[in-house]
Motif scaffolding. Sequence first.
Motif, PDB file in Angstrom:
ATOM      1  N   ASN A 266       0.840  -1.195   0.000  1.00 47.57           N
ATOM      2  CA  ASN A 266       0.000   0.000   0.000  1.00 47.57           C
ATOM      3  C   ASN A 266       0.880   1.251   0.000  1.00 47.57           C
ATOM      4  O   ASN A 266       1.593   1.506   0.965  1.00 47.57           O
ATOM      5  N   PRO A 267       0.826   2.061  -1.066  1.00 46.14           N
ATOM      6  CA  PRO A 267       1.656   3.270  -1.102  1.00 46.14           C
ATOM      7  C   PRO A 267       1.160   4.367  -0.167  1.00 46.14           C
ATOM      8  O   PRO A 267       1.853   5.363   0.037  1.00 46.14           O
ATOM      9  N   GLY A 268      -0.031   4.177   0.418  1.00 47.91           N
ATOM     10  CA  GLY A 268      -0.586   5.177   1.316  1.00 47.91           C
ATOM     11  C   GLY A 268      -1.275   6.291   0.552  1.00 47.91           C
ATOM     12  O   GLY A 268      -0.644   7.276   0.157  1.00 47.91           O
ATOM     13  N   GLN A 269      -2.570   6.128   0.300  1.00 50.62           N
ATOM     14  CA  GLN A 269      -3.311   7.163  -0.421  1.00 50.62           C
ATOM     15  C   GLN A 269      -3.389   8.433   0.435  1.00 50.62           C
ATOM     16  O   GLN A 269      -3.367   8.366   1.658  1.00 50.62           O
ATOM     17  N   PRO A 270      -3.480   9.605  -0.195  1.00 50.51           N
ATOM     18  CA  PRO A 270      -3.487  10.865   0.575  1.00 50.51           C
ATOM     19  C   PRO A 270      -4.684  10.932   1.524  1.00 50.51           C
ATOM     20  O   PRO A 270      -5.717  10.297   1.287  1.00 50.51           O
ATOM     21  N   PRO A 271      -4.567  11.712   2.600  1.00 49.26           N
ATOM     22  CA  PRO A 271      -5.721  11.913   3.490  1.00 49.26           C
ATOM     23  C   PRO A 271      -6.892  12.512   2.728  1.00 49.26           C
ATOM     24  O   PRO A 271      -6.711  13.256   1.756  1.00 49.26           O
ATOM     25  N   LEU A 272      -8.098  12.186   3.169  1.00 48.96           N
ATOM     26  CA  LEU A 272      -9.286  12.737   2.537  1.00 48.96           C
ATOM     27  C   LEU A 272      -9.469  14.201   2.930  1.00 48.96           C
ATOM     28  O   LEU A 272      -9.030  14.624   4.002  1.00 48.96           O
ATOM     29  N   PRO A 273     -10.127  14.982   2.081  1.00 52.04           N
ATOM     30  CA  PRO A 273     -10.422  16.374   2.453  1.00 52.04           C
ATOM     31  C   PRO A 273     -11.273  16.426   3.720  1.00 52.04           C
ATOM     32  O   PRO A 273     -12.136  15.569   3.939  1.00 52.04           O
ATOM     33  N   ASP A 274     -11.065  17.430   4.534  1.00 51.63           N
ATOM     34  CA  ASP A 274     -11.817  17.555   5.785  1.00 51.63           C
ATOM     35  C   ASP A 274     -13.321  17.647   5.559  1.00 51.63           C
ATOM     36  O   ASP A 274     -14.109  17.193   6.386  1.00 51.63           O
ATOM     37  N   TRP A 275     -13.739  18.243   4.431  1.00 54.53           N
ATOM     38  CA  TRP A 275     -15.166  18.422   4.210  1.00 54.53           C
ATOM     39  C   TRP A 275     -15.911  17.102   4.111  1.00 54.53           C
ATOM     40  O   TRP A 275     -17.127  17.047   4.380  1.00 54.53           O
ATOM     41  N   VAL A 276     -15.210  16.036   3.731  1.00 57.52           N
ATOM     42  CA  VAL A 276     -15.859  14.728   3.578  1.00 57.52           C
ATOM     43  C   VAL A 276     -16.508  14.274   4.879  1.00 57.52           C
ATOM     44  O   VAL A 276     -17.579  13.646   4.881  1.00 57.52           O
ATOM     45  N   TYR A 277     -15.901  14.618   6.014  1.00 58.50           N
ATOM     46  CA  TYR A 277     -16.372  14.119   7.306  1.00 58.50           C
ATOM     47  C   TYR A 277     -17.567  14.899   7.849  1.00 58.50           C
ATOM     48  O   TYR A 277     -18.067  14.600   8.931  1.00 58.50           O
ATOM     49  N   ASN A 278     -18.048  15.875   7.086  1.00 57.34           N
ATOM     50  CA  ASN A 278     -19.170  16.689   7.562  1.00 57.34           C
ATOM     51  C   ASN A 278     -20.518  16.010   7.385  1.00 57.34           C
ATOM     52  O   ASN A 278     -21.544  16.555   7.821  1.00 57.34           O
ATOM     53  N   SER A 531      -8.227  -3.971   0.025  1.00 55.86           N
ATOM     54  CA  SER A 531      -7.290  -3.692   1.122  1.00 55.86           C
ATOM     55  C   SER A 531      -6.130  -4.675   1.114  1.00 55.86           C
ATOM     56  O   SER A 531      -5.033  -4.343   1.559  1.00 55.86           O
ATOM     57  N   MET A 532      -6.371  -5.896   0.612  1.00 58.27           N
ATOM     58  CA  MET A 532      -5.316  -6.900   0.510  1.00 58.27           C
ATOM     59  C   MET A 532      -4.533  -6.768  -0.796  1.00 58.27           C
ATOM     60  O   MET A 532      -3.627  -7.552  -1.051  1.00 58.27           O
ATOM     61  N   SER A 533      -4.897  -5.787  -1.603  1.00 57.30           N
ATOM     62  CA  SER A 533      -4.222  -5.569  -2.888  1.00 57.30           C
ATOM     63  C   SER A 533      -3.526  -4.222  -2.961  1.00 57.30           C
ATOM     64  O   SER A 533      -3.050  -3.831  -4.029  1.00 57.30           O
ATOM     65  N   GLY A 534      -3.484  -3.491  -1.843  1.00 60.22           N
ATOM     66  CA  GLY A 534      -2.728  -2.251  -1.792  1.00 60.22           C
ATOM     67  C   GLY A 534      -3.538  -0.981  -1.832  1.00 60.22           C
ATOM     68  O   GLY A 534      -2.967   0.110  -1.818  1.00 60.22           O
ATOM     69  N   MET A 535      -4.880  -1.079  -1.865  1.00 61.32           N
ATOM     70  CA  MET A 535      -5.730   0.112  -1.900  1.00 61.32           C
ATOM     71  C   MET A 535      -6.501   0.190  -0.595  1.00 61.32           C
ATOM     72  O   MET A 535      -7.382  -0.631  -0.331  1.00 61.32           O
ATOM     73  N   GLY A 536      -6.204   1.194   0.229  1.00 64.84           N
ATOM     74  CA  GLY A 536      -6.726   1.235   1.588  1.00 64.84           C
ATOM     75  C   GLY A 536      -7.937   2.102   1.808  1.00 64.84           C
ATOM     76  O   GLY A 536      -8.419   2.208   2.933  1.00 64.84           O
ATOM     77  N   LEU A 537      -8.454   2.751   0.758  1.00 62.30           N
ATOM     78  CA  LEU A 537      -9.618   3.627   0.889  1.00 62.30           C
ATOM     79  C   LEU A 537     -10.679   3.213  -0.115  1.00 62.30           C
ATOM     80  O   LEU A 537     -10.433   3.223  -1.328  1.00 62.30           O
ATOM     81  N   SER A 538     -11.873   2.869   0.381  1.00 61.81           N
ATOM     82  CA  SER A 538     -12.926   2.386  -0.491  1.00 61.81           C
ATOM     83  C   SER A 538     -14.285   2.676   0.111  1.00 61.81           C
ATOM     84  O   SER A 538     -14.430   2.806   1.326  1.00 61.81           O
ATOM     85  N   HIS A 539     -15.295   2.777  -0.751  1.00 64.73           N
ATOM     86  CA  HIS A 539     -16.677   2.906  -0.297  1.00 64.73           C
ATOM     87  C   HIS A 539     -17.582   2.395  -1.415  1.00 64.73           C
ATOM     88  O   HIS A 539     -17.107   1.926  -2.452  1.00 64.73           O
ATOM     89  N   SER A 540     -18.898   2.473  -1.218  1.00 63.81           N
ATOM     90  CA  SER A 540     -19.832   1.964  -2.219  1.00 63.81           C
ATOM     91  C   SER A 540     -21.044   2.874  -2.322  1.00 63.81           C
ATOM     92  O   SER A 540     -21.280   3.727  -1.466  1.00 63.81           O
ATOM     93  N   ASP A 541     -21.826   2.680  -3.407  1.00 70.43           N
ATOM     94  CA  ASP A 541     -23.093   3.386  -3.560  1.00 70.43           C
ATOM     95  C   ASP A 541     -24.072   2.873  -2.504  1.00 70.43           C
ATOM     96  O   ASP A 541     -24.401   1.679  -2.502  1.00 70.43           O
ATOM     97  N   ILE A 542     -24.553   3.743  -1.635  1.00 75.11           N
ATOM     98  CA  ILE A 542     -25.527   3.313  -0.627  1.00 75.11           C
ATOM     99  C   ILE A 542     -26.802   2.875  -1.335  1.00 75.11           C
ATOM    100  O   ILE A 542     -27.427   3.659  -2.055  1.00 75.11           O
ATOM    101  N   GLY A 543     -27.174   1.627  -1.129  1.00 73.45           N
ATOM    102  CA  GLY A 543     -28.371   1.081  -1.752  1.00 73.45           C
ATOM    103  C   GLY A 543     -28.142   0.398  -3.077  1.00 73.45           C
ATOM    104  O   GLY A 543     -29.071  -0.167  -3.660  1.00 73.45           O
ATOM    105  N   GLY A 544     -26.917   0.446  -3.613  1.00 75.49           N
ATOM    106  CA  GLY A 544     -26.648  -0.156  -4.908  1.00 75.49           C
ATOM    107  C   GLY A 544     -27.047   0.745  -6.052  1.00 75.49           C
ATOM    108  O   GLY A 544     -27.519   1.871  -5.865  1.00 75.49           O
ATOM    109  N   TYR A 545     -26.893   0.243  -7.256  1.00 74.26           N
ATOM    110  CA  TYR A 545     -27.126   1.050  -8.463  1.00 74.26           C
ATOM    111  C   TYR A 545     -28.033   0.356  -9.482  1.00 74.26           C
ATOM    112  O   TYR A 545     -29.038   0.905  -9.908  1.00 74.26           O
TER     113      TYR A 545
END
Length: 721
Positions: A266-278, A531-545
Amino acid sequence: MFFFVLLLLGGLNEVRGEFLSSEECDFQLSYLDTILICHTADRPAVRLGKGEFVAKDHLGNFEINDTVLQVVDLTEYNIISGELGNTFAFFNSEVNIGVNLVVFEDEEKGLYEVKLEFPPEYRVELEGFNRIWLELVADPFEFIYGGGEQFSYLNLRGRVYPIWVREQGVGRNKSSSLTQIMDANSNAGGDYHTTYWPQPSFISSRKFYFESSYSTYHELDFTQSDRHVVYWHINIPTEEEGSACQSCHLTFLVKPSLMEIVQALNPGQPPLPDWVYNGAILGVQGGTDKMLNYLDEAQSQGVEVAGLWIQDWSGKITTEFGTRVFWNWEWNSTWYPVLDELIKDLDKRNIKVTAYITAHLNIDGEVYQNCSQNNYWLTEENGERLLQDFGQFTIGTVDIIRPSPDCNCINVGRGWYKDLMKKNLVNFGFAGWMADFGEYTPTSARSSFADRWWGDQHGEVLHQIFSEEWAALNREVVEESGKLGDIMYWMRSGGIGSKSSQVMSWAGDQTVDWTQSDGLGSSIIAALSLSMSGMGLSHSDIGGYTTIPQLNLTRSKELLLRWAEYAAFTPVMRTHEGNVPEANHQIYSDENTMQQFARLTKIYVALANYTREAVRQNSEESIPVMRPLFLQFPDDPETYLQEYEYMYGDDLLVSPVLDPGVEVWTVYLPLGNSWIHLWSLEEYSEGVVIDIPASLGYPPVFYGAGSTWESLFIQISQDFN
């Protein structure tokens, strides 16, 4: 320390594991007690072959026909020591073909880098050979993880995984009626292995990692008890070419723990913008008035809103699959009047606006037509422009491929597209965007920068790396604008190189149902396998698409809220209306849904500092935010069997409810410490299976006793019970 061992008959007993007791190794490649390759004349480690490959595109769903015409076992071997590394020559003297594995070791990193070379004495007989097989040692009781982003199974053992970038498919289960119908109609059903982000890599519970950097079709075969077979397409260089691919190699990495391996990947993806946590990012569409109405309605019910995601900022078209975005990447001021000023006004209210873009342009749009005469585009083999049907509209694809370092040339099309994104996205004021697609490029496609690839496999490699190039372009746009850390773009397609360019992944187009193959549960497997392939930040569409009303595939209120309650314990909460919004239950469908969703967004916001710390840990320590239990509790055998529970940061164990109509959920609590139920604050022993109340809105979540975040968790329990 790395060592190479040449073992003749009878010399293996003191170092091999029980899983090798039935065979002797003539040649063995090991690191300490971890045996990686075991070669015998009867069971050669390397084979070469000839074959033909056809990948027929059906709107990103590829029908693959990989035909093997000839296979030659390389039964003989030789070891050649060199100053920089050791060369292991595998050959067959009867037909005079062979390949050298040139191995470079890095003792400090626990690393082997392996390059393939084809000696001149074999070049004539090697003509036409374009396939290679490498056999690695397996343990019958071994678990295998990774493979990029998988959706059906976290443990890959017992199955074959073709590595080909494509749509995930609808249904993804060949025994389901949905998959069968989609296959019959449009070859779009998918299977357990179809994915946007495959990688020819894996991690073994024996604490080693394997990776191939060859950007061609691969197959990872984990069906045998004693051997793993990696198969991929190669190009045998001519004498004039000298080497097939200077940047292509195999990697073996051995570490004392699986966590250390994951950290190394994992190269360590950058921190998320602060606004995301609002709060939540609300997926809304329909123009300025509708966007503001949705926002007002949500806030009136107490929903914490961090941003709005308006994928139709460039306009809309209608197709048989539902309403689609008009792929003309500039602000549609008729559809979204005063959006330029509105973005500034919303920003003052701490609400960001995000958009949508692909590397493709609708040929009916002004952006394409204004540049249609320029040499910016991918072409067909015959030199004609590549034009594709993307589902009742036709697109041209920008040639975004980076020239190779030794090319000393500039891709003007790529530069033009970066400037367009800076102007129409960044400078316009968008705080982020979905950078969609990347998996539709056919093998007939050609880039102007062909020097980077090999002859007949040009189109194959171009297809495989296009998503990685798309990720790199987005990263450059943000970095060159000085906005890394302020802008969040999220992507679904990828490959080996994507983890270094992406700042957030999303799981793609799940069906709006409960199925483990393509519904709610598959989004969890997606995050954990990444996460086991080197990408530590992930999410999904709430409810699917993916919504198909004709097949009764529509989103229920319960599914939407169950998805949302688990999304509160992920790095990003983002809703999606789906491809047929009017057929789905939405967060704004009724007041009760809005109120329940509001409570979940408040829980997400209450966790902001905890999530920030987990994201920092991913960025600086390369420990993924969402991770399988066994990464944190490797000495507990039961954790390797838990595919849908995960650790969220160091302290929270989350076990999402995956079935409809349940009030109680079964949870395993790992060995290591006692566990406290977030909602009741009742303490439970370690290493036990329990049935826990799990009414809607109260997903099974536990924290470890003695957590440094305990006061926060207690406050959340008190505030939201």
